[in-house]
Design a protein around this motif. Structure first.
Motif, PDB file in Angstrom:
ATOM      1  N   THR A 153      -4.129   1.386  -7.585  1.00 31.30           N
ATOM      2  CA  THR A 153      -5.522   1.860  -7.702  1.00 31.30           C
ATOM      3  C   THR A 153      -6.195   1.284  -8.936  1.00 31.30           C
ATOM      4  OG1 THR A 153      -4.857   3.926  -6.627  1.00 31.30           O
ATOM      5  CG2 THR A 153      -6.982   3.913  -7.765  1.00 31.30           C
ATOM      6  N   ASN A 196       0.565   9.701  -1.171  1.00 33.68           N
ATOM      7  CA  ASN A 196      -0.050   9.787  -2.489  1.00 33.68           C
ATOM      8  C   ASN A 196      -0.513  11.217  -2.775  1.00 33.68           C
ATOM      9  OD1 ASN A 196      -0.886   8.402  -4.892  1.00 33.68           O
ATOM     10  ND2 ASN A 196      -2.991   8.613  -4.191  1.00 33.68           N
ATOM     11  N   GLU A 197      -1.121  11.846  -1.792  1.00 30.52           N
ATOM     12  CA  GLU A 197      -1.563  13.228  -1.926  1.00 30.52           C
ATOM     13  C   GLU A 197      -0.380  14.167  -2.128  1.00 30.52           C
ATOM     14  OE1 GLU A 197      -4.662  16.272  -1.682  1.00 30.52           O
ATOM     15  OE2 GLU A 197      -4.679  14.124  -1.970  1.00 30.52           O
ATOM     16  N   SER A 198       0.694  13.927  -1.410  1.00 29.77           N
ATOM     17  CA  SER A 198       1.888  14.755  -1.534  1.00 29.77           C
ATOM     18  C   SER A 198       2.520  14.627  -2.921  1.00 29.77           C
ATOM     19  CB  SER A 198       2.922  14.361  -0.467  1.00 29.77           C
ATOM     20  OG  SER A 198       2.401  14.536   0.831  1.00 29.77           O
ATOM     21  N   SER A 238       0.974  13.815  -5.662  1.00 25.50           N
ATOM     22  CA  SER A 238       0.069  14.481  -6.597  1.00 25.50           C
ATOM     23  C   SER A 238       0.304  15.996  -6.596  1.00 25.50           C
ATOM     24  CB  SER A 238      -1.383  14.175  -6.221  1.00 25.50           C
ATOM     25  OG  SER A 238      -2.278  14.882  -7.036  1.00 25.50           O
ATOM     26  N   LYS A 267       0.842  -1.194   0.000  1.00 22.98           N
ATOM     27  CA  LYS A 267       0.000   0.000   0.000  1.00 22.98           C
ATOM     28  C   LYS A 267       0.878   1.245   0.000  1.00 22.98           C
ATOM     29  CE  LYS A 267      -3.955  -1.978   2.492  1.00 22.98           C
ATOM     30  NZ  LYS A 267      -4.813  -1.881   3.702  1.00 22.98           N
ATOM     31  N   SER A 286       1.661   3.891  -7.187  1.00 22.15           N
ATOM     32  CA  SER A 286       0.387   4.061  -6.496  1.00 22.15           C
ATOM     33  C   SER A 286      -0.786   3.954  -7.467  1.00 22.15           C
ATOM     34  CB  SER A 286       0.362   5.424  -5.792  1.00 22.15           C
ATOM     35  OG  SER A 286      -0.912   5.706  -5.265  1.00 22.15           O
ATOM     36  N   PRO A 303       0.747   4.967   1.386  1.00 21.14           N
ATOM     37  CA  PRO A 303      -0.044   5.789   2.316  1.00 21.14           C
ATOM     38  C   PRO A 303      -0.753   6.930   1.591  1.00 21.14           C
ATOM     39  CG  PRO A 303       2.143   5.360   3.204  1.00 21.14           C
ATOM     40  CD  PRO A 303       2.158   4.845   1.801  1.00 21.14           C
ATOM     41  N   SER A 304      -2.002   7.174   1.965  1.00 27.01           N
ATOM     42  CA  SER A 304      -2.793   8.207   1.284  1.00 27.01           C
ATOM     43  C   SER A 304      -2.147   9.576   1.402  1.00 27.01           C
ATOM     44  CB  SER A 304      -4.214   8.241   1.859  1.00 27.01           C
ATOM     45  OG  SER A 304      -4.185   8.489   3.255  1.00 27.01           O
ATOM     46  N   ALA A 305      -1.498   9.848   2.536  1.00 27.43           N
ATOM     47  CA  ALA A 305      -0.836  11.141   2.710  1.00 27.43           C
ATOM     48  C   ALA A 305       0.317  11.303   1.730  1.00 27.43           C
ATOM     49  CB  ALA A 305      -0.338  11.286   4.145  1.00 27.43           C
TER      50      ALA A 305
END
Length: 335
Positions: free
Chosen positions: A233, A37-39, A41, A31, A229, A33-35
């Motif tokens: 998805t 992934n956001e960074s 992006s 996985k 990532s 981490p969503s944080a």
């Protein structure tokens, strides 16, 4: 053509996407981490915007006016093309409009992968093309929602004529509320791209010493992490897309090819270089999974995210990454 596809397929950018895809399909516990992934992006959006702004500062308005008009034209035309193709699938109206908005808008990451592809092949391109990414984000979303409003009004309202006046309710007058416009024009991706573009435009080449170590030198490495990532998805979304049948899967391949060909042709008409035509094809052939879905959640809540997001990420994104980008490049080379 075969050699170009193999060369692209063996690039680290594509291979890390495939690794993420395999991890999802075999149900690995890998996985991102969503944080993080956001960074990643946010990094990519700022990097593309800054580079576009700095390059744009080197051109006069007369040099970029044709690409600007062409980009807005493509963003307005592609949703209509998508809806025409979707008529053969007999998809419901809400999901069809959502797909039209998604496939009329642009994938930032696909565009970033195309830049890496051109750099790898030693192909130059016009620096102002990064600015065209910003312009391509919103028109399709707005046009698609307008078309939805027109279709709804055809069912609920009639145009009234009388001997004294004509009563007509324009779809433009009640088309989009302020929340939808705000999302379409000032959503996270558009705001970051546009903001970074303006900053790069104002600062010009003087900004290079400050931004090069992070936003230019590390761009390819960050793109690799982000595509890992995205592979995860995409693999998770594939089963959802398969539920809607072969015709929808084919749309996820045919639409980018049609859009890509149109984009390359438009790029050729306005006199872009080989790299510029390729990027215009990528802009027209990619599908948004950031800006468009964010706007659609607000304006078309009845549409199924697994359809428009799953198709864009699970089918069109890997298709463009592996075959689409080399295909648009080869077509531009042929022209």
């Amino acid at each position: 053509m075969y050699e170009i596809i193999i060369q692209n397929l063996l690039s680290p950018v594509v291979l890390f996407f495939v690794l993420g895809l395999i991890a999802a399909l075999v149900k690995s516990d890998l996985k991102v981490p969503s944080a993080l992934n956001e960074s990643l992006s946010i990094f990519l959006l700022i990097a593309i915007g800054l580079k576009g702004g700095i390059e744009l500062s080197k051109y006069t308005l007369s040099e970029v006016i044709s690409p600007v008009i062409a980009t807005i034209f493509l963003g307005s035309l592609l949703p209509i093309v998508a809806l025409i193709l979707l008529k053969t699938i007999k998809l419901d109206k809400k999901n069809a409009v959502a797909l039209a908005a998604t496939y009329g808008s642009v994938s930032i990451v696909t565009y970033g992968a195309a830049i890496s592809f051109l750099d790898h092949t030693g192909t130059t391109y016009e620096g102002f093309m990064n600015a065209m990414v910003v312009l391509m984000e919103s028109p399709a979303i707005i046009i698609s929602l307008l078309l939805l409003k027109v279709m709804d009004q055809k069912k609920t309202e009639a145009v009234r004529y009388s001997s004294r006046n004509l009563a007509f309710t324009s779809p433009l007058t009640s088309f989009i509320d302020k929340d939808v416009l705000k999302e379409a024009l000032f959503g996270k991706s558009i705001l970051l791209l546009l903001g970074a573009l303006i900053i790069g435009l104002i600062a010009g080449e003087n900004a290079l010493p400050a931004i090069q170590p992070l936003f230019i030198d590390l761009y390819s490495s960050v793109l690799i992490l982000f595509l890992l990532s995205m592979g995860l998805t995409a693999g998770q979304r594939l089963p959802e897309v398969r539920k809607h049948g072969l015709q929808l899967l084919l749309f996820g391949i045919i639409m980018p090819v049609v859009g890509g060909v149109i984009g390359v042709l438009v790029g050729n008409m306005i006199g872009l270089s080989l790299g510029g035509m390729t990027l215009m094809g990528v802009l027209a052939g990619s599908a948004s999974y950031i800006a468009a879905p964010a706007a659609l959640r607000t304006s078309v809540p009845e549409a199924n995210p697994s359809v428009y997001l799953g198709l864009a990420l699970g089918i069109t994104f890997p298709f463009n990454l592996i075959i689409g980008i080399p295909l648009y490049y080869q077509f531009a080379q042929w022209l």
